[in-house]
Design an enzyme around this catalytic site. Sequence first.
Site, mmCIF file in Angstrom:
data_model
loop_
_atom_site.group_PDB
_atom_site.id
_atom_site.type_symbol
_atom_site.label_atom_id
_atom_site.label_comp_id
_atom_site.label_asym_id
_atom_site.label_seq_id
_atom_site.Cartn_x
_atom_site.Cartn_y
_atom_site.Cartn_z
ATOM 1 N N ARG A 177 0.834 -1.201 0.000
ATOM 2 C CA ARG A 177 0.000 0.000 0.000
ATOM 3 C C ARG A 177 0.871 1.254 0.000
ATOM 4 O O ARG A 177 1.608 1.502 0.942
ATOM 5 C CB ARG A 177 -0.921 0.008 1.210
ATOM 6 C CG ARG A 177 -1.930 -1.103 1.180
ATOM 7 C CD ARG A 177 -2.858 -1.022 2.392
ATOM 8 N NE ARG A 177 -3.846 -2.069 2.327
ATOM 9 C CZ ARG A 177 -5.022 -1.949 1.725
ATOM 10 N NH1 ARG A 177 -5.351 -0.827 1.145
ATOM 11 N NH2 ARG A 177 -5.865 -2.952 1.709
ATOM 12 N N SER A 181 -8.456 -1.125 -2.682
ATOM 13 C CA SER A 181 -9.119 -1.800 -1.552
ATOM 14 C C SER A 181 -8.282 -2.925 -0.995
ATOM 15 O O SER A 181 -7.284 -3.299 -1.534
ATOM 16 C CB SER A 181 -10.465 -2.353 -2.004
ATOM 17 O OG SER A 181 -10.319 -3.219 -3.095
#
Length: 170
Positions: free
Chosen positions: A64, A170
């Site tokens: 991320r 997500s």
Amino acid sequence: MKFNVAVVLAAAALAAAPADAFARPFGVFSTRSGLKMSATTTDEVVVIPTTPIEGMRPGTSGLRKKVEVWQEKHYVENFIQSLIDTAVDSNGGKMLDTIVVAGDGRYYNDEAIQTISNICAANGIANIWIPQGGIMSTPAVSAVIRRRTESGGGEDGEGIAQGGVVLTAS
């Protein structure tokens, strides 16, 4: 906004990958516009030496980072090369034959898919499956990897793709 690369191939192995796995040189093709890749190319593979990038250590849920980080020079290339190296090591030293590369259509999706495809092709991955427009949901990518056979059908475990890269927030 974060740009997450959820990696279906060798995710657990990546978490335990040696630190130098992210410092190996990678090969790239010259870039082309769009998401089209021909079956053959006359482009020359260029080897670009790299060094470890601080913070590039994925877990089982991917890596991320903000889009700006992914856009830094050679960030995507370095990360994808480390995935390929780890997958080959986990595959007994044999290069992968088929992978799926897709995303959820967010910003930087097209550019990242093009770069990922070039790195995969430069490494000799023969089949890079990219859905129309590069867009496919994570569950759909998972199903394709698990089930898609040469004839297009199949049951769980019959899929011929060895893994994939999913670009998602997500």
